[in-house]
Design a protein around this motif. Structure first.
Motif, PDB file in Angstrom:
ATOM      1  N   ASP A 121       0.820  -1.223   0.000  1.00 51.68           N
ATOM      2  CA  ASP A 121       0.000   0.000   0.000  1.00 51.68           C
ATOM      3  C   ASP A 121       0.849   1.266   0.000  1.00 51.68           C
ATOM      4  OD1 ASP A 121      -2.272  -1.512  -0.032  1.00 51.68           O
ATOM      5  OD2 ASP A 121      -2.744  -1.252   2.105  1.00 51.68           O
ATOM      6  N   ASP A 122       2.085   1.160   0.497  1.00 51.02           N
ATOM      7  CA  ASP A 122       2.974   2.326   0.545  1.00 51.02           C
ATOM      8  C   ASP A 122       3.453   2.752  -0.841  1.00 51.02           C
ATOM      9  OD1 ASP A 122       2.753   2.235   3.294  1.00 51.02           O
ATOM     10  OD2 ASP A 122       4.643   1.151   3.592  1.00 51.02           O
ATOM     11  N   LEU A 123       3.188   1.939  -1.862  1.00 51.33           N
ATOM     12  CA  LEU A 123       3.625   2.264  -3.222  1.00 51.33           C
ATOM     13  C   LEU A 123       2.785   3.370  -3.865  1.00 51.33           C
ATOM     14  CD1 LEU A 123       4.226  -1.353  -4.592  1.00 51.33           C
ATOM     15  CD2 LEU A 123       5.990   0.380  -4.198  1.00 51.33           C
ATOM     16  N   ALA A 124       1.618   3.645  -3.333  1.00 49.51           N
ATOM     17  CA  ALA A 124       0.754   4.677  -3.907  1.00 49.51           C
ATOM     18  C   ALA A 124       1.493   6.003  -4.013  1.00 49.51           C
ATOM     19  CB  ALA A 124      -0.505   4.832  -3.059  1.00 49.51           C
ATOM     20  N   GLY A 125       1.454   6.593  -5.206  1.00 49.74           N
ATOM     21  CA  GLY A 125       2.114   7.866  -5.454  1.00 49.74           C
ATOM     22  C   GLY A 125       3.595   7.751  -5.754  1.00 49.74           C
ATOM     23  N   LYS A 126       4.112   6.514  -5.855  1.00 52.64           N
ATOM     24  CA  LYS A 126       5.547   6.304  -6.026  1.00 52.64           C
ATOM     25  C   LYS A 126       5.915   5.990  -7.479  1.00 52.64           C
ATOM     26  CE  LYS A 126       6.572   6.694  -1.617  1.00 52.64           C
ATOM     27  NZ  LYS A 126       5.259   7.027  -1.048  1.00 52.64           N
ATOM     28  N   LYS A 127       7.227   6.113  -7.779  1.00 55.39           N
ATOM     29  CA  LYS A 127       7.765   5.862  -9.115  1.00 55.39           C
ATOM     30  C   LYS A 127       8.390   4.460  -9.145  1.00 55.39           C
ATOM     31  CE  LYS A 127      10.541   9.461  -9.127  1.00 55.39           C
ATOM     32  NZ  LYS A 127      10.208  10.117  -7.858  1.00 55.39           N
ATOM     33  N   ILE A 128       7.933   3.646 -10.099  1.00 54.46           N
ATOM     34  CA  ILE A 128       8.423   2.271 -10.231  1.00 54.46           C
ATOM     35  C   ILE A 128       9.133   2.143 -11.574  1.00 54.46           C
ATOM     36  CG2 ILE A 128       7.792  -0.168 -10.291  1.00 54.46           C
ATOM     37  CD1 ILE A 128       5.253   0.567  -8.720  1.00 54.46           C
ATOM     38  N   GLU A 138       7.377  -4.955 -17.139  1.00 51.64           N
ATOM     39  CA  GLU A 138       6.103  -4.251 -16.964  1.00 51.64           C
ATOM     40  C   GLU A 138       5.013  -5.209 -16.520  1.00 51.64           C
ATOM     41  OE1 GLU A 138       2.893  -1.437 -19.366  1.00 51.64           O
ATOM     42  OE2 GLU A 138       4.195  -2.807 -20.469  1.00 51.64           O
ATOM     43  N   LEU A 139       4.947  -6.384 -17.150  1.00 54.05           N
ATOM     44  CA  LEU A 139       3.920  -7.353 -16.806  1.00 54.05           C
ATOM     45  C   LEU A 139       4.056  -7.791 -15.352  1.00 54.05           C
ATOM     46  CD1 LEU A 139       1.549  -9.076 -17.785  1.00 54.05           C
ATOM     47  CD2 LEU A 139       3.187 -10.832 -18.468  1.00 54.05           C
ATOM     48  N   ALA A 140       5.283  -8.017 -14.894  1.00 51.62           N
ATOM     49  CA  ALA A 140       5.508  -8.423 -13.508  1.00 51.62           C
ATOM     50  C   ALA A 140       4.989  -7.363 -12.543  1.00 51.62           C
ATOM     51  CB  ALA A 140       6.991  -8.682 -13.270  1.00 51.62           C
ATOM     52  N   VAL A 141       5.288  -6.108 -12.831  1.00 52.42           N
ATOM     53  CA  VAL A 141       4.829  -5.022 -11.970  1.00 52.42           C
ATOM     54  C   VAL A 141       3.307  -4.945 -11.954  1.00 52.42           C
ATOM     55  CG1 VAL A 141       4.752  -2.501 -11.714  1.00 52.42           C
ATOM     56  CG2 VAL A 141       6.931  -3.650 -12.171  1.00 52.42           C
ATOM     57  N   VAL A 142       2.694  -4.999 -13.123  1.00 46.56           N
ATOM     58  CA  VAL A 142       1.234  -4.897 -13.228  1.00 46.56           C
ATOM     59  C   VAL A 142       0.554  -6.043 -12.480  1.00 46.56           C
ATOM     60  CG1 VAL A 142      -0.714  -5.022 -14.839  1.00 46.56           C
ATOM     61  CG2 VAL A 142       1.257  -3.559 -15.363  1.00 46.56           C
ATOM     62  N   LEU A 143       1.074  -7.266 -12.645  1.00 44.01           N
ATOM     63  CA  LEU A 143       0.476  -8.424 -11.972  1.00 44.01           C
ATOM     64  C   LEU A 143       0.638  -8.350 -10.461  1.00 44.01           C
ATOM     65  CD1 LEU A 143       1.471 -11.342 -14.380  1.00 44.01           C
ATOM     66  CD2 LEU A 143      -0.777 -10.312 -14.079  1.00 44.01           C
ATOM     67  N   ALA A 144       1.804  -7.874 -10.000  1.00 40.34           N
ATOM     68  CA  ALA A 144       2.015  -7.734  -8.561  1.00 40.34           C
ATOM     69  C   ALA A 144       1.051  -6.705  -7.975  1.00 40.34           C
ATOM     70  CB  ALA A 144       3.456  -7.341  -8.278  1.00 40.34           C
ATOM     71  N   GLU A 147      -2.378  -8.251  -7.711  1.00 39.00           N
ATOM     72  CA  GLU A 147      -2.507  -9.199  -6.604  1.00 39.00           C
ATOM     73  C   GLU A 147      -2.603  -8.477  -5.260  1.00 39.00           C
ATOM     74  OE1 GLU A 147      -0.101 -13.081  -4.856  1.00 39.00           O
ATOM     75  OE2 GLU A 147      -0.163 -12.719  -7.021  1.00 39.00           O
ATOM     76  N   TRP A 148      -1.923  -7.330  -5.160  1.00 40.04           N
ATOM     77  CA  TRP A 148      -1.934  -6.559  -3.913  1.00 40.04           C
ATOM     78  C   TRP A 148      -3.116  -5.584  -3.824  1.00 40.04           C
ATOM     79  CZ3 TRP A 148       3.839  -5.204  -4.956  1.00 40.04           C
ATOM     80  CH2 TRP A 148       4.653  -6.271  -4.519  1.00 40.04           C
ATOM     81  N   ASN A 149      -3.940  -5.531  -4.872  1.00 40.70           N
ATOM     82  CA  ASN A 149      -5.063  -4.582  -4.927  1.00 40.70           C
ATOM     83  C   ASN A 149      -4.598  -3.128  -4.828  1.00 40.70           C
ATOM     84  OD1 ASN A 149      -7.221  -6.513  -5.144  1.00 40.70           O
ATOM     85  ND2 ASN A 149      -6.943  -6.976  -2.966  1.00 40.70           N
ATOM     86  N   VAL A 150      -3.433  -2.865  -5.414  1.00 46.19           N
ATOM     87  CA  VAL A 150      -2.928  -1.493  -5.523  1.00 46.19           C
ATOM     88  C   VAL A 150      -3.296  -0.984  -6.916  1.00 46.19           C
ATOM     89  CG1 VAL A 150      -0.880  -0.023  -5.575  1.00 46.19           C
ATOM     90  CG2 VAL A 150      -1.010  -1.933  -3.946  1.00 46.19           C
ATOM     91  N   PRO A 151      -4.118   0.046  -7.047  1.00 50.13           N
ATOM     92  CA  PRO A 151      -4.546   0.526  -8.369  1.00 50.13           C
ATOM     93  C   PRO A 151      -3.364   0.921  -9.249  1.00 50.13           C
ATOM     94  CG  PRO A 151      -5.868   1.531  -6.638  1.00 50.13           C
ATOM     95  CD  PRO A 151      -4.733   0.831  -5.956  1.00 50.13           C
ATOM     96  N   ARG A 152      -3.410   0.471 -10.487  1.00 48.31           N
ATOM     97  CA  ARG A 152      -2.340   0.793 -11.435  1.00 48.31           C
ATOM     98  C   ARG A 152      -2.173   2.300 -11.574  1.00 48.31           C
ATOM     99  NH1 ARG A 152       0.469   3.042 -14.169  1.00 48.31           N
ATOM    100  NH2 ARG A 152       1.339   2.602 -16.240  1.00 48.31           N
ATOM    101  N   GLN A 153      -3.267   3.040 -11.575  1.00 49.53           N
ATOM    102  CA  GLN A 153      -3.201   4.493 -11.776  1.00 49.53           C
ATOM    103  C   GLN A 153      -2.648   5.232 -10.558  1.00 49.53           C
ATOM    104  OE1 GLN A 153      -5.905   2.606 -11.873  1.00 49.53           O
ATOM    105  NE2 GLN A 153      -7.639   3.485 -10.739  1.00 49.53           N
ATOM    106  N   SER A 154      -2.466   4.521  -9.449  1.00 48.00           N
ATOM    107  CA  SER A 154      -1.943   5.180  -8.243  1.00 48.00           C
ATOM    108  C   SER A 154      -0.422   5.267  -8.231  1.00 48.00           C
ATOM    109  CB  SER A 154      -2.414   4.436  -6.987  1.00 48.00           C
ATOM    110  OG  SER A 154      -1.750   3.183  -6.856  1.00 48.00           O
ATOM    111  N   VAL A 155       0.236   4.593  -9.203  1.00 44.48           N
ATOM    112  CA  VAL A 155       1.700   4.631  -9.279  1.00 44.48           C
ATOM    113  C   VAL A 155       2.116   5.160 -10.649  1.00 44.48           C
ATOM    114  CG1 VAL A 155       1.877   2.647  -7.727  1.00 44.48           C
ATOM    115  CG2 VAL A 155       1.966   2.284 -10.200  1.00 44.48           C
ATOM    116  N   THR A 156       3.385   5.557 -10.741  1.00 44.10           N
ATOM    117  CA  THR A 156       3.949   5.989 -12.019  1.00 44.10           C
ATOM    118  C   THR A 156       5.006   4.970 -12.429  1.00 44.10           C
ATOM    119  OG1 THR A 156       3.613   8.312 -11.467  1.00 44.10           O
ATOM    120  CG2 THR A 156       5.167   7.818 -13.247  1.00 44.10           C
TER     121      THR A 156
END
Length: 325
Positions: A121-128, A138-144, A147-156
């Motif tokens: 959850d701490d990834l929200a607003g962060k740069k990956i 990219e696929l690994a990040v999106v799938l992770a 699975e964690w229910n972290v919205p894709r649009q909440s990260v960059t």
């Protein structure tokens, strides 16, 4: 006059070479970077297995699966060790490509973040950071994130280059997180970075990371060459799995890593990860097709694996008892 004088020397040199080597075309095999999961291609060359099976081959680094596919389609290389998603996307766009084998059927990455990022959850607003869009990173990040229910649009998600570049960016805090494999993963841990997850332990782990792609037209016209490559690639994977000394020597040479612990960590991780025989996981391929379809609203996952996969040369080797030897 000079040309006439050199001609006897050239003829002498050619006559001294084995006849099959003089006549044999040189084949280039691409790999995408300097992570430990590239080892089967390195071992096929460094352990003399291409020569053993009569393949006049050499390996070349072409950064990232997307560029490897471009080189393959352009005829600059004949074989490429790439990830499945990049190959599938190219085939779906009409590329003359097919997967013929594979040696790694799970994500080799771990999700690494700055030490203050303790939970997903701490990834929200962060740069990956990732290598590039459209590939396994990219696929690994999106799938992770899914699975964690972290919205894709909440990260960059930022295209940030190879693993070494992303590790430097993490250390400089230009990135908040990325996915890394060994040996860079070990270095990140020693720098105090936090590992949020090892992706091979997640539900989304099944994914053909190392697949060998060729032009389908090349396979049709050069089956004997492809079969020789398959033998070298399979034995290279087998030797990596079963000969620690040889595997460590290959990793030390190719990774140019001065820290013996990093080489040991890399070997220990991948010695339990590679697949033998060198077949692509059909379930992993289906999982990949489903994920690709989910990213296009209304699309249905392709169910015909033959569109992407041709295991006929492996089947021949199986019937001949090659993998048992």
């Amino acid at each position: 006059m000079m040309l006439r004088a050199l001609l006897p020397a050239v003829l002498f040199i050619l006559s001294a070479l084995p006849a099959n080597l003089v006549a044999q075309e040189r084949h280039l095999i691409a790999y995408g970077g300097f992570a430990g999961f590239q080892a089967p291609i390195w071992a096929a060359k460094d352990l003399g297995l291409m020569a053993k099976y009569g393949l006049n081959g050499d390996v070349v680094m072409v950064p990232g699966s997307t560029r490897e596919i471009q080189a393959l389609l352009g005829g600059s290389v004949h074989f490429a060790q790439v990830d499945a998603v990049t190959t599938i996307n190219a085939v779906d766009k009409g590329a003359d490509l097919v997967i013929i084998s594979g040696s790694l059927n799970t994500f080799p990455f771990s999700f690494v973040a700055q030490k203050e990022i303790r939970k997903p959850d701490d990834l929200a607003g962060k740069k990956i950071g990732i290598v590039g869009f459209g590939g396994a990173n990219e696929l690994a990040v999106v799938l992770a994130l899914k699975e964690w229910n972290v919205p894709r649009q909440s990260v960059t998600i930022i295209q940030s280059g190879g693993a070494a570049n992303r590790l430097v960016a993490l250390s400089a805090k230009a990135l908040d997180a990325t996915v890394l494999a060994y040996p860079e993963l070990g270095e990140a841990v020693r720098m105090g970075m936090n590992v949020l997850a090892h992706m091979r332990d997640m539900k989304t782990a099944a994914f053909p990371m190392n697949v060998i792609a060729v032009r389908r037209s090349f396979l049709e016209k050069n089956r004997a060459t492809v079969k020789r490559f398959q033998q070298a690639y399979a034995e290279a994977t087998h030797q990596f799995l079963n000969s620690r000394e040889k595997a460590m020597a290959v990793l030390a040479q190719r990774l140019q890593q001065k820290n013996p612990k990093a080489i040991e960590e890399t070997y220990q991780y991948f010695a339990t990860s590679f697949s033998f025989p060198t077949r692509v996981s059909h379930q992993g391929l289906r999982n990949t097709l489903e994920v690709i379809a989910q990213r296009s609203p209304g699309a249905k996952a392709e169910t015909n694996l033959d569109k992407y996969l041709d295991e006929s040369t492996l089947d021949e080797l199986e019937r001949e008892g090659f993998f048992k030897r």
